[in-house]
Design a protein around this motif. Structure first.
Motif, mmCIF file in Angstrom:
data_model
loop_
_atom_site.group_PDB
_atom_site.id
_atom_site.type_symbol
_atom_site.label_atom_id
_atom_site.label_comp_id
_atom_site.label_asym_id
_atom_site.label_seq_id
_atom_site.Cartn_x
_atom_site.Cartn_y
_atom_site.Cartn_z
ATOM 1 N N ILE A 6 6.760 -1.350 -0.630
ATOM 2 C CA ILE A 6 7.115 0.071 -1.546
ATOM 3 C C ILE A 6 6.120 0.511 -1.460
ATOM 4 N N GLY A 7 6.284 2.092 -0.904
ATOM 5 C CA GLY A 7 5.794 3.614 -0.456
ATOM 6 C C GLY A 7 5.444 3.229 0.764
ATOM 7 N N ALA A 8 6.425 4.474 0.954
ATOM 8 C CA ALA A 8 6.599 5.359 2.823
ATOM 9 C C ALA A 8 5.386 5.770 3.642
ATOM 10 N N ARG A 10 1.441 6.792 4.094
ATOM 11 C CA ARG A 10 0.729 6.943 5.464
ATOM 12 C C ARG A 10 0.247 5.193 5.280
ATOM 13 N N ILE A 11 -0.904 4.676 4.533
ATOM 14 C CA ILE A 11 -0.217 3.314 4.592
ATOM 15 C C ILE A 11 1.012 1.939 4.755
ATOM 16 N N GLY A 12 1.597 2.749 3.856
ATOM 17 C CA GLY A 12 2.735 2.473 4.343
ATOM 18 C C GLY A 12 3.574 2.111 5.717
ATOM 19 N N ALA A 31 10.702 0.680 -0.238
ATOM 20 C CA ALA A 31 11.415 1.803 -1.024
ATOM 21 C C ALA A 31 10.633 2.267 -1.497
ATOM 22 N N ASP A 32 10.859 4.121 -2.402
ATOM 23 C CA ASP A 32 10.171 4.950 -2.040
ATOM 24 C C ASP A 32 10.892 5.860 -2.769
ATOM 25 N N PRO A 33 10.612 6.512 -4.159
ATOM 26 C CA PRO A 33 11.701 6.926 -4.620
ATOM 27 C C PRO A 33 11.399 8.536 -4.290
ATOM 28 N N VAL A 34 10.578 9.288 -3.485
ATOM 29 C CA VAL A 34 10.595 10.736 -3.263
ATOM 30 C C VAL A 34 11.742 10.086 -2.254
ATOM 31 N N ASP A 35 13.146 11.330 -2.342
ATOM 32 C CA ASP A 35 14.300 11.035 -1.534
ATOM 33 C C ASP A 35 13.955 11.832 -0.038
ATOM 34 N N VAL A 67 2.690 -4.071 -0.700
ATOM 35 C CA VAL A 67 2.276 -2.537 -2.089
ATOM 36 C C VAL A 67 1.780 -1.528 -1.807
ATOM 37 N N GLY A 68 2.536 -0.297 -1.198
ATOM 38 C CA GLY A 68 1.558 0.811 -0.009
ATOM 39 C C GLY A 68 1.515 1.766 -1.275
ATOM 40 N N SER A 69 2.268 1.649 -2.240
ATOM 41 C CA SER A 69 2.376 3.094 -3.130
ATOM 42 C C SER A 69 0.794 3.347 -3.810
ATOM 43 N N LEU A 117 -5.225 -8.707 -1.227
ATOM 44 C CA LEU A 117 -5.768 -7.472 -1.853
ATOM 45 C C LEU A 117 -5.903 -6.922 0.186
ATOM 46 N N GLY A 118 -5.537 -5.734 -0.332
ATOM 47 C CA GLY A 118 -5.613 -5.458 1.385
ATOM 48 C C GLY A 118 -6.833 -5.076 1.723
ATOM 49 N N PHE A 119 -7.702 -5.550 1.452
ATOM 50 C CA PHE A 119 -9.285 -5.209 1.721
ATOM 51 C C PHE A 119 -9.531 -5.331 3.428
ATOM 52 N N ASN A 120 -8.544 -4.207 4.318
ATOM 53 C CA ASN A 120 -8.431 -4.589 5.755
ATOM 54 C C ASN A 120 -9.845 -4.827 6.217
ATOM 55 N N ARG A 121 -10.881 -4.441 5.857
ATOM 56 C CA ARG A 121 -11.896 -4.787 7.080
ATOM 57 C C ARG A 121 -12.392 -5.669 7.138
ATOM 58 N N ILE A 172 -15.289 1.296 -2.252
ATOM 59 C CA ILE A 172 -14.522 -0.204 -2.478
ATOM 60 C C ILE A 172 -14.992 -1.080 -1.144
ATOM 61 N N HIS A 173 -14.437 -0.498 -0.424
ATOM 62 C CA HIS A 173 -14.289 -1.264 1.058
ATOM 63 C C HIS A 173 -15.860 -1.440 1.526
ATOM 64 N N ASP A 174 -16.481 -0.963 1.483
ATOM 65 C CA ASP A 174 -17.933 -1.269 1.449
ATOM 66 C C ASP A 174 -18.985 -2.701 0.569
ATOM 67 N N ALA A 280 -7.219 -4.598 12.807
ATOM 68 C CA ALA A 280 -7.013 -5.527 10.773
ATOM 69 C C ALA A 280 -5.968 -5.254 10.013
ATOM 70 N N TYR A 281 -5.221 -4.475 10.193
ATOM 71 C CA TYR A 281 -4.258 -4.239 9.417
ATOM 72 C C TYR A 281 -3.191 -5.591 9.644
ATOM 73 N N ALA A 282 -2.673 -5.401 10.964
ATOM 74 C CA ALA A 282 -2.248 -6.371 12.119
ATOM 75 C C ALA A 282 -2.644 -7.772 11.682
HETATM 76 N N1 LIG Z 1 -6.689 0.199 3.435
HETATM 77 C C1 LIG Z 1 -6.678 1.189 3.583
HETATM 78 O O1 LIG Z 1 -7.655 1.403 4.360
HETATM 79 C C2 LIG Z 1 -5.799 2.074 2.554
HETATM 80 C C3 LIG Z 1 -5.397 3.047 4.149
HETATM 81 C C4 LIG Z 1 -4.772 4.374 3.202
HETATM 82 C C5 LIG Z 1 -4.500 4.037 1.781
HETATM 83 N N2 LIG Z 1 -5.110 2.992 0.897
HETATM 84 C C6 LIG Z 1 -4.450 2.598 -0.612
HETATM 85 O O2 LIG Z 1 -3.205 2.739 0.068
HETATM 86 C C7 LIG Z 1 -2.003 3.132 -1.389
HETATM 87 C C8 LIG Z 1 -1.495 4.352 -0.371
HETATM 88 O O3 LIG Z 1 -1.980 5.468 -0.349
HETATM 89 P P1 LIG Z 1 -1.621 6.529 0.786
HETATM 90 O O4 LIG Z 1 -2.811 7.757 1.551
HETATM 91 O O5 LIG Z 1 -0.465 5.512 1.693
HETATM 92 O O6 LIG Z 1 -0.822 7.276 0.218
HETATM 93 P P2 LIG Z 1 0.528 8.482 0.313
HETATM 94 O O7 LIG Z 1 0.259 8.856 -0.443
HETATM 95 O O8 LIG Z 1 0.449 9.165 1.956
HETATM 96 O O9 LIG Z 1 1.588 7.316 0.468
HETATM 97 C C9 LIG Z 1 2.244 6.917 -0.872
HETATM 98 C C10 LIG Z 1 3.467 6.528 -0.939
HETATM 99 O O10 LIG Z 1 4.588 6.230 -2.034
HETATM 100 C C11 LIG Z 1 5.252 6.582 -2.225
HETATM 101 N N3 LIG Z 1 5.873 6.630 -4.616
HETATM 102 C C12 LIG Z 1 4.834 7.360 -5.009
HETATM 103 N N4 LIG Z 1 5.438 6.902 -6.481
HETATM 104 C C13 LIG Z 1 5.589 5.368 -5.803
HETATM 105 C C14 LIG Z 1 6.984 4.617 -6.546
HETATM 106 N N5 LIG Z 1 6.158 4.942 -7.679
HETATM 107 N N6 LIG Z 1 6.301 3.674 -6.063
HETATM 108 C C15 LIG Z 1 6.791 3.542 -5.263
HETATM 109 N N7 LIG Z 1 6.291 4.599 -4.029
HETATM 110 C C16 LIG Z 1 5.623 5.115 -4.568
HETATM 111 C C17 LIG Z 1 5.365 8.542 -1.761
HETATM 112 O O11 LIG Z 1 6.326 9.010 -2.392
HETATM 113 C C18 LIG Z 1 4.457 7.735 -1.030
HETATM 114 O O12 LIG Z 1 5.646 8.186 0.715
HETATM 115 C C19 LIG Z 1 -3.725 3.806 -2.279
HETATM 116 O O13 LIG Z 1 -3.016 2.836 -2.907
HETATM 117 C C20 LIG Z 1 -4.574 4.080 -1.421
HETATM 118 O O14 LIG Z 1 -5.976 3.799 -1.449
HETATM 119 C C21 LIG Z 1 -5.421 1.937 1.208
#
Ligand SMILES: NC(=O)c1ccc[n+]([C@@H]2O[C@H](COP(=O)([O-])OP(=O)(O)OC[C@H]3O[C@@H](n4cnc5c(N)ncnc54)[C@H](O)[C@@H]3O)[C@@H](O)[C@H]2O)c1
Length: 337
Positions: A6-8, A10-12, A31-35, A67-69, A117-121, A172-174, A280-282
């Motif tokens: 969920i969420g495509a 940066r982190i997705g 899944a991502d609501p943005v077209d 969940v990466g939304s 929880l995704g505390f990757n460190r 929060i990571h630290d 670490a993510y892997a």
């Molecule tokens: N663990 C890490 O190192 C790390 C790094 C970056 C981000 N994050 C976390 O990941 C999450 C996303 O960050 P990002 O940088 O990838 O953001 P981003 O803006 O790059 O991506 C978010 C995506 O979610 C989509 N989205 C918007 N509304 C949504 C909904 N209701 N349901 C599903 N998807 C939806 C957006 O269209 C977008 O594609 C945040 O909570 C952020 O704190 C964690």
């Protein structure tokens, strides 16, 4: 394990790559609501795509959800996923509001042991090694933990406005690292800084030193900055009575240049978190999959996410008041409204 993302963003994209690369997992749905956003990522891995996040929870072929939304959606998506019987790996922070995080914990109840929880460190090879060796007693009980964590440059202003502030977004990571190494934290004292003129008109800070006192008496010092000319600065030292374990910054090569203008030159630090913590993510995903497969509670837990957020709140309050602040304890489920 069939996984939906969920969420495509940066982190997705990072998680999609890990899921596709693992022999134990298959990326079945994005899944991502943005077209077009889900489609673009899903097509690279032969997965299905949807703009309706509800499809993930309704799909019986989905075993687990990543969940990466954006943070504002984490709580509702955690609850929907566990109610649909899916295991969840959710990005940090669990939410920006501690009350909502507490309600999430209460609502999820026993099923919290299906949520990681995704505390990757915690899964970085060097940090995990220090944790393991310190835990095995190599340096004695940790007395002082020092974490230096500086980003190369601040994020855009629009991002900052929705970030919840430096402590909930970055520190929060630290804060989780401090809990990982030292256990329960009883007091938080922050010295905040506004060094960048762009932060002058905000109520946020762009740098800070946070000290945490653990129940054991150990003290952690976290040094944060939103800018660092040398790049992504990630260092940690655990100090005990019999020595110290330390990790320095990673660079792309271990080859050192000595020349007329400089000596000991290694090239810049790895670019940012996507490069520094790629492995670490892997490993995080592998730990999640193993826990779900074995029916074990994944770690870090939803409660770890809540506790890190409580520390971030305490750091924020200390920054504003100048006082030492105790993190809010977990309320009894009956007290959560
Ligand atoms: N663990 C890490 O190192 C790390 C790094 C970056 C981000 N994050 C976390 O990941 C999450 C996303 O960050 P990002 O940088 O990838 O953001 P981003 O803006 O790059 O991506 C978010 C995506 O979610 C989509 N989205 C918007 N509304 C949504 C909904 N209701 N349901 C599903 N998807 C939806 C957006 O269209 C977008 O594609 C945040 O909570 C952020 O704190 C964690």
């Amino acid at each position: 394990m069939r996984i939906a993302l969920i969420g495509a963003g940066r982190i997705g994209a990072v998680h999609a790559r890990s899921v596709a690369a693992s022999p134990d997992t298959e990326l079945v749905l994005v899944a991502d609501p943005v077209d077009g956003a889900a489609e673009r990522l899903a097509s690279a891995y032969g997965a299905a795509a949807t703009t309706d996040v509800g499809d993930v929870f309704a799909d019986d072929a989905v075993d687990a959800v990543v969940v990466g939304s954006p943070t504002a959606y984490h709580v509702e998506q955690i609850v929907a996923a566990v109610e649909a019987g899916k295991a969840v790996l959710v990005e940090k922070p669990v939410d920006l509001d501690l009350g909502r995080a507490d309600r999430c914990l209460a609502q999820v109840g026993d099923r919290a042991d299906r949520v990681m929880l995704g505390f990757n460190r915690r899964f970085d090879a060097a940090l995990a090694e220090i944790h393991r060796r310190a835990g095995a007693g190599e340096i004695g009980d940790i007395e002082q933990l020092t974490i230096i964590s500086r980003d190369p440059a601040p994020p855009p202003v629009e991002y900052l406005a929705a970030s919840g502030g430096i402590f909930r977004d970055m520190t929060i990571h630290d804060l989780d690292m401090a809990r990982f190494f030292l256990g329960d934290i009883v007091a938080v004292q922050t010295v905040p800084q506004r060094l960048d003129p762009a932060f002058a008109k905000t109520d946020d800070f762009d740098a800070a030193v946070v000290t945490l006192t653990a129940a054991s008496g150990a003290v952690a010092t976290i040094i944060n900055s939103r800018h660092c000319a040398a790049g992504y600065d990630q260092r940690l030292e655990a100090f005990g009575p019999r020595g110290a374990l330390r990790v320095e910054n990673h660079t792309a090569t271990s080859v050192v240049l000595d020349a007329a203008g400089s000596s000991g030159a290694r090239g810049p630090y790895l670019d940012f978190f996507l490069a520094r913590y790629a492995d670490a993510y892997a490993s995080e995903l592998a730990a999640f999959v193993a826990a779900v497969r074995d029916g074990a509670a994944p770690s870090p837990s939803l409660l770890d996410g809540r506790q890190a957020l409580a520390l971030a709140d305490a750091a924020t309050e200390s920054a504003r008041t100048g006082r030492s602040v105790a993190p809010a304890p977990v309320p009894a489920p009956s007290a959560v409204v």
